[in-house]
Design an enzyme around this catalytic site. Sequence first.
Site, PDB file in Angstrom:
ATOM      1  N   HIS A  10      -1.682  -0.537   5.225  1.00 60.98           N
ATOM      2  CA  HIS A  10      -1.920   0.727   4.527  1.00 60.98           C
ATOM      3  C   HIS A  10      -3.067   0.550   3.536  1.00 60.98           C
ATOM      4  O   HIS A  10      -3.219  -0.514   2.937  1.00 60.98           O
ATOM      5  CB  HIS A  10      -0.644   1.173   3.793  1.00 60.98           C
ATOM      6  CG  HIS A  10      -0.760   2.581   3.300  1.00 60.98           C
ATOM      7  ND1 HIS A  10      -1.385   2.882   2.121  1.00 60.98           N
ATOM      8  CD2 HIS A  10      -0.370   3.757   3.846  1.00 60.98           C
ATOM      9  CE1 HIS A  10      -1.368   4.205   1.965  1.00 60.98           C
ATOM     10  NE2 HIS A  10      -0.762   4.753   2.996  1.00 60.98           N
TER      11      HIS A  10
ATOM     12  N   SER B 244      -2.544  13.708   3.093  1.00 60.50           N
ATOM     13  CA  SER B 244      -2.256  15.074   2.632  1.00 60.50           C
ATOM     14  C   SER B 244      -1.801  15.996   3.761  1.00 60.50           C
ATOM     15  O   SER B 244      -2.077  17.196   3.758  1.00 60.50           O
ATOM     16  CB  SER B 244      -3.458  15.673   1.893  1.00 60.50           C
ATOM     17  OG  SER B 244      -3.788  14.874   0.767  1.00 60.50           O
TER      18      SER B 244
ATOM     19  N   GLU C 177      -3.446   1.442   0.627  1.00 57.87           N
ATOM     20  CA  GLU C 177      -3.039   1.042  -0.732  1.00 57.87           C
ATOM     21  C   GLU C 177      -2.798  -0.471  -0.788  1.00 57.87           C
ATOM     22  O   GLU C 177      -3.051  -1.100  -1.811  1.00 57.87           O
ATOM     23  CB  GLU C 177      -1.792   1.838  -1.158  1.00 57.87           C
ATOM     24  CG  GLU C 177      -2.157   3.280  -1.508  1.00 57.87           C
ATOM     25  CD  GLU C 177      -1.071   4.295  -1.202  1.00 57.87           C
ATOM     26  OE1 GLU C 177       0.090   3.924  -1.005  1.00 57.87           O
ATOM     27  OE2 GLU C 177      -1.417   5.503  -1.157  1.00 57.87           O
TER      28      GLU C 177
ATOM     29  N   GLU D 287      -5.811   7.094   8.697  1.00 61.74           N
ATOM     30  CA  GLU D 287      -5.675   7.654   7.358  1.00 61.74           C
ATOM     31  C   GLU D 287      -6.991   7.515   6.602  1.00 61.74           C
ATOM     32  O   GLU D 287      -7.269   6.454   6.026  1.00 61.74           O
ATOM     33  CB  GLU D 287      -4.577   6.905   6.584  1.00 61.74           C
ATOM     34  CG  GLU D 287      -3.211   6.989   7.224  1.00 61.74           C
ATOM     35  CD  GLU D 287      -2.088   6.897   6.191  1.00 61.74           C
ATOM     36  OE1 GLU D 287      -1.160   7.690   6.283  1.00 61.74           O
ATOM     37  OE2 GLU D 287      -2.164   6.047   5.276  1.00 61.74           O
TER      38      GLU D 287
ATOM     39  N   GLY E 111      -3.216  11.331  -0.798  1.00 63.90           N
ATOM     40  CA  GLY E 111      -2.717  11.698  -2.126  1.00 63.90           C
ATOM     41  C   GLY E 111      -3.693  12.539  -2.935  1.00 63.90           C
ATOM     42  O   GLY E 111      -3.509  12.724  -4.132  1.00 63.90           O
TER      43      GLY E 111
ATOM     44  N   LYS F 115       6.358   5.120   0.114  1.00 64.66           N
ATOM     45  CA  LYS F 115       5.623   4.330  -0.906  1.00 64.66           C
ATOM     46  C   LYS F 115       6.602   3.825  -1.968  1.00 64.66           C
ATOM     47  O   LYS F 115       7.730   3.487  -1.634  1.00 64.66           O
ATOM     48  CB  LYS F 115       4.479   5.164  -1.476  1.00 64.66           C
ATOM     49  CG  LYS F 115       3.614   5.776  -0.356  1.00 64.66           C
ATOM     50  CD  LYS F 115       2.335   6.372  -0.812  1.00 64.66           C
ATOM     51  CE  LYS F 115       1.575   6.927   0.388  1.00 64.66           C
ATOM     52  NZ  LYS F 115       0.261   7.466   0.060  1.00 64.66           N
TER      53      LYS F 115
ATOM     54  N   ASN G  98       6.177   7.931   4.835  1.00 68.69           N
ATOM     55  CA  ASN G  98       5.898   6.689   4.109  1.00 68.69           C
ATOM     56  C   ASN G  98       6.216   7.003   2.646  1.00 68.69           C
ATOM     57  O   ASN G  98       5.448   7.682   1.976  1.00 68.69           O
ATOM     58  CB  ASN G  98       4.426   6.288   4.272  1.00 68.69           C
ATOM     59  CG  ASN G  98       4.068   5.115   3.374  1.00 68.69           C
ATOM     60  OD1 ASN G  98       4.951   4.452   2.813  1.00 68.69           O
ATOM     61  ND2 ASN G  98       2.783   4.851   3.224  1.00 68.69           N
TER      62      ASN G  98
HETATM   63  P1  13P Z   1      -0.141  11.647   1.308  1.00 66.59           P
HETATM   64  O1  13P Z   1       0.522  12.417   2.421  1.00 66.59           O
HETATM   65  O2  13P Z   1       0.628  11.683   0.024  1.00 66.59           O
HETATM   66  O3  13P Z   1      -1.587  12.018   1.157  1.00 66.59           O
HETATM   67  O4  13P Z   1      -0.122  10.111   1.755  1.00 66.59           O
HETATM   68  C1  13P Z   1      -0.544   9.785   3.021  1.00 66.59           C
HETATM   69  C2  13P Z   1      -0.239   8.365   3.262  1.00 66.59           C
HETATM   70  O5  13P Z   1      -0.817   7.472   2.659  1.00 66.59           O
HETATM   71  C3  13P Z   1       0.802   8.040   4.251  1.00 66.59           C
HETATM   72  O6  13P Z   1       0.815   6.686   4.534  1.00 66.59           O
END
Ligand code: 13P
Length: 255
Positions: free
Chosen positions: A98, A216, A100, A170, A176, A15, A13
């Site tokens: 997601h 992560s 976010e 997640e 992150g 982003k 992903n």
């Molecule tokens: P990270 O791997 O950067 O923690 O992000 C995970 C994520 O949100 C994947 O959708």
Amino acid sequence: MDKAKRKAIIAGNWKMNKTPKEATALLKAIAPLVADADCEVIACVPYVDLAAAIEATAGTNIKIGAENCHWAESGAFTGEISTGMLKEVGVEYVVLGHSERRQYFGETDETVNKRTKAALAAGLKPIVCVGELLWERECNITEEVIARQIKLDLWDVTEEELKNVVIAYEPVWAIGTGKTATSDQAEEVCAFIRAQLAKLYNQDAADAVTIQYGGSMNDGNADELLSKVNVDGGLIGGASLVAEKFAAIVKAASK
Ligand code: 13P
């Protein structure tokens, strides 16, 4: 993961990262490294990168996904993208719900459900994200939160449609932050998700659903996380932007 019952899937992903030119370069670097993967490999990229990404991965085993879609076919929804637009450029997967999107853009389980239904109706495969906040875990309501998300996000999704759904667990506190869930924590919630699916559908239908872990996940911890029977893959943020790291995770899932 249990490869006898379901597909292992590693999805990046991206982003809000990479321009179309950068996307092409990254995918060209990833392609030879994952060519012999024994799992599905997906890159979910920003809308403006989709055409370049599809061109760059033509003839490879990398599939391309988007990071969201709207539920309406067309209309006055400034800034949104429809499922038909994604289908026409050759997109196969779409990340939905997601954290976010939920946290910064007001997505709710209701809109995640509408997007999921629309994606399935259009023949896209949604990667539906669920996960608890740190505060919710500390208050010991992780299971309530996840059960509610699964029930609402998949409301009115048929057993037949469920075959095209991927779930990504997640935990929001692990995204992150460099703070990964332990493999036991990931397994516990992924197994709980499967049990919820078995309740809503039936055990066979639940056993066939790919449930990814995200938060992560990287080349150093993928082996351990993927060794768990209910962790069928990963949704990778940061590490998916580095070809070697992403390829190492794909390798771990191919074992
Ligand atoms: P990270 O791997 O950067 O923690 O992000 C995970 C994520 O949100 C994947 O959708």
